[in-house]
Design a protein around this motif. Structure first.
Motif: not given
Length: 868
Positions: A439, A451, A453, A463, A477
């Motif tokens: 993370e 952000l 996780i 995420i 991503w």
């Protein structure tokens, strides 16, 4: 979520087919959900919100749910109104990343007679009864599946079987087709009834279940026992491994009381219909454990007849009374012991949670302290040497001190118990650490510091990025989910970490579940040892409880024998006394022996006759359960039966008026009482005309005195019954004293020799608030009726002998009953109201001025002249 076209719906439908007559509690995560008609029923009874799935569909699915951790209370409320409840539980391990359908199965079906494992009824046995009859007789079987208690009693006929079943206060009855009659259902009091057709008996299976080599002594009882076990197995989905013995007993080993007597004495339920408050049980049940509470209740419902057994129990109670330190230490230790019987049952049936197993371990750990608190070999002998310490050690080795509720979500097994499990946990912890480091790495690469996780149920690790940061997400991503305020992504690196973590988590949880089920199986195999301990702990608890009650309420140890006498000094009603705040209870002496076995008790309403009668019955009853009694001293000759008829009630549902109920109960007493019985009757014959009622009361009293020859107290407002003393040699007239001054009564609550001179009904009516004019008119009518009453010759014996007259028999002899005389005809109707008397009754001289008095006098004189 469930909808009509999902695998979960199909699973629910398949399970519901197995239990069409039960409300199905379907486990979904942290809730038990109900659907369709089940949801409607449950929402109404349990006061739940009725919602629906697929609200936008043409046919939405009604739905209601309850939290899984609070389910027992909801189950109890449903079975109390006669519903069956089926529990569909999630089985196996629920993986953190699982996407497949979770296995579920029905683990038990709870019926009113199979619902004992709830905290709401911890101090009550949950009896399921069966009643059978055949050419060899009848039988009643009793099973408390929550404790493993199985009993059977063979009796002469169906009526006796129903009466014996009712004595235990069952929650549910199993009847064969020939036993299912309206009279039987009425006698059972409206409890849940199931008619069974399968009456087959597997002798070998039954013998192995209860651990005996031969069942030859059971004739009509075999079917009753088999029916119970089959029904319990089918509904509890259990082999009933906690049922390891069968207790066969016979009627006549304990004092008998019918339902009317239990109700009138308020042993278990008060007359107001408000549960235990104000009952004898509420006073006695100071038990520290549920097992002890159930045993106190059982003793109260089945007083002993064997003098030696009574004295043995008295001796144990007396030792606890004398040794205050030992009693307090024992009760403190017992307060830490949970319900061993029901915990062992849940373990053996495979329904125990980790916390149930831990509670069993904690209770076993407390038993050495229980032993330490016992002083004297007699008390120590009540607890076996085997305290099942090895069972407690096994639990301690494989279960953490504070386990979670669910056995499938990990956190059960202590570190060091299983090296392989420890390694799995280490890998899982390391993997989660790697997730945290990943993370941080992703924040630095993307520049998105907000952000996160997160682990999403059924989706794994993702995420999560806010909507404002969507344009800053790297191109490699992969978008997984688009929400209104954020987006969820994953990367190949994240999925590799997830596989390592979830695999380790799932493997470790599966391993812990395996260890727990193995532990539960091992402990369940020791259920017989734990039951022996539970019964011993219950006995110690019940004995110390009776001692605590004796000390707190100043009870004495009675002398119990087979003399047939009843001698009570300064007796008190234990419950009434406990409810009096600042008013001292007036104690009374009472003696009944061969010369004076029958007491005619007179006195006005509210004087305390009913209380006095009940306290006599309760003192005798408490003495025969081995308890101390509320008196300064007492000698109790064993009673084989106590019959009490006090108060008035009707049974309109079955077409019986108050008078018919009274006559039915009185008839039952006359048919069942023996010379060793104690009979207490109040106000017999008051529900019909004066002379009819007086005639019935007279004849009942004679029958009890002459034929039954039992100890009896006959309370009545018919003070004419005092004349029975002339022909009933063992009869004694007594009354509850009052003080009368200026037409006002003071209740002294004191029992004295002789009959009351009056019933004082009009004075009591005045105390109750009857209008003064009505009271005055009543006095006038009473005087007129007394003047018109037929006067018998002085030498003629009649119902109208002198009230309170005492005619003693010659010393050392008993006078033979003389022929009874005819009852006098009905007196004439009261005279029509006299207007002058009515006008005079309305005048209060103390409120008149001289002029007003002068005017009233002339007005009355004018009325007399007009009347001629």
């Amino acid at each position: 979520m469930i909808s009509a076209d999902t695998p979960v719906y199909q699973q629910y439908k398949d399970l519901k087919k197995q239990v069409p007559d039960a409300i199905l509690f379907f486990r979904l995560g942290d809730f038990y959900e109900m659907f369709w008609e089940d949801a409607k029923w449950a929402a109404a009874i349990l006061e739940l919100s009725l919602t629906s799935r697929n609200q936008n569909a043409a046919d939405p699915i009604p739905m209601a749910g309850v939290p899984f951790h609070a389910v027992e209370g909801y189950i109890q409320r449903l079975v109390e109104v006669g519903k069956k409840v089926a529990i569909a539980e999630q089985v196996g391990v629920i993986g953190t990343g699982a996407k497949k359908l979770i296995d579920r199965k029905i683990v038990r079906v709870i019926t009113p007679g199979l619902s004992g494992d709830t905290t709401a009824a911890a101090h009550e046995s949950a009896w399921l009864v069966s009643i059978t009859q055949n050419r060899r007789g009848a039988a009643v079987g009793l099973l408390d599946a929550s404790t493993g208690d199985l009993r059977v009693c063979q009796v002469e006929g169906l009526e006796a079987a129903v009466a014996e079943a009712g004595r235990h206060g069952p929650r549910e009855a199993l009847l064969t087709e020939e036993s299912d009659t309206p009279a039987v259902r009425q006698a059972l009091g409206g409890i849940c009834v199931t008619v069974v057709k399968d009456r087959s008996v597997d002798i070998e299976a039954l013998r192995q279940q209860v651990g005996v080599w031969s069942l030859d002594g059971l004739t009509s009882g075999l079917e009753a026992v088999q029916i119970l076990l089959r029904y319990a197995r089918e509904n509890l989905r259990s082999d009933l491994s906690n049922v390891v013995s069968l207790h066969q007993y016979k009627l006549g080993n304990s004092l008998l009381m019918d339902e009317s007597t239990r109700r009138n004495l308020e042993l278990f339920r008060n007359l107001r219909g408000q549960g235990r408050a104000g009952t004898v049980l509420s006073l006695l049940d100071m038990a520290q454990t549920p097992m002890g509470g159930r045993l106190v209740r059982e003793w109260l419902g089945a007083p002993l007849l064997d003098v030696e057994k009574i004295r043995e129990r008295q001796g144990a109670v007396g030792r606890f009374v004398a040794d205050t330190g030992a009693r307090r230490a024992l009760r403190a230790a017992l307060a830490q012991v949970s319900d061993l019987e029901r915990l062992a049952a849940r373990v053996s049936q495979g329904t125990a949670t980790p916390r149930n197993v831990n509670a069993l371990r904690a209770s076993l750990d407390q038993l050495p302290a229980v032993v330490e608190a016992l002083s004297g070999e007699e008390l120590r002998a009540l607890l076996p040497d085997d305290l099942a310490a090895d069972v407690a050690d096994d639990i301690r080795a494989w279960l953490v001190p504070e386990p979670p509720i669910s056995p499938t979500e990990g956190g059960l097994v202590p570190e060091g118990a299983d090296p392989d499990l420890d390694r799995m946990r280490m890998r899982a912890r390391d993997g989660k650490g790697e997730i945290a480091r990943l993370e941080t790495k992703l924040k630095n690469v993307s520049g998105i510091q907000s952000l996160k996780i997160k682990h999403i149920t059924n989706m794994g690790y993702l995420i999560e990025v806010s909507l404002a940061n969507k344009d800053r997400v790297p191109k490699d991503w992969i978008l997984k989910q688009n929400l209104s305020n954020n987006y969820r992504y994953f990367t190949q690196e994240l999925k590799e970490f997830e596989e390592t973590i979830l695999t380790a988590d799932e493997r470790s949880m599966a391993q812990e579940y395996k260890h727990f089920t193995a532990l539960r199986l091992r402990v369940g195999e020791q259920v017989a040892r734990i039951q022996v301990l539970a019964r011993s702990v219950a006995t110690l608890d019940a004995l110390s409880t009776l001692a605590e009650v004796a000390v707190r309420h100043r009870f004495c140890c009675p002398s119990v024998d087979n003399s047939g006498e009843l001698d009570i000094r300064a007796g008190r009603h234990p419950v009434v006394e406990s409810l009096l705040a600042d008013t001292p209870f007036v104690a009374n002496d009472l003696k009944m022996d061969a010369r004076a076995q029958f007491i005619v008790l007179t006195g006005p309403n509210m004087a305390g006759k009913s209380t006095l009668m009940r306290q006599v019955a309760l003192i005798a009853l408490l003495a025969q359960i081995g308890s101390f009694v509320p008196a300064a001293a007492a000698r109790i000759g064993i009673c084989d039966r106590i019959c009490v008829r006090v108060g008035a009630s009707d049974d309109l549902a079955h077409g019986q008026s108050t008078f018919m109920v009274e006559m039915s109960e009185t008839a039952s007493i006359l048919q069942s009482a023996t010379a060793s019985s104690l009979v207490l009757l109040d106000e017999i014959g008051r529900g019909t005309s004066t002379y009819d009622g007086l005639s019935i009361a007279w004849a009942v009293a004679e029958d009890l005195h002459d034929r039954v020859r039992c100890r009896a107290i006959f309370a009545t407002h018919y003070h004419e019954l005092a004349a029975l003393r002339e022909t009933c040699a063992r009869l004694r007239n007594m009354h509850v004293a009052i003080s009368e001054q200026n037409d006002r009564l003071t209740f002294l609550r004191k029992l004295r020799e002789g009959a009351a001179s009056s019933s004082y009904g009009i004075q009591c009516a005045r105390l109750a608030g009857l209008p003064l004019a009505v009271v005055r008119r009543a006095k006038t009518v009473l005087k007129e009726m007394e003047l018109r009453r037929p006067r018998p010759e002085p030498t003629q014996l009649s119902l109208f002998g002198v009230a309170g007259a005492e005619i003693a028999p010659e010393a050392g002899t008993e006078r033979a009953p003389e022929p009874r005389t005819e009852i006098a005809p009905e007196p004439p109707s009261p005279p029509p109201p006299d207007p002058v008397r009515l006008a005079l009754a309305e005048i209060d001289p103390d409120q008149l001025s001289p002029r007003e008095a002068h005017q009233a006098l002339y007005r009355l004189r004018g009325m007399l002249e007009a009347a001629g």
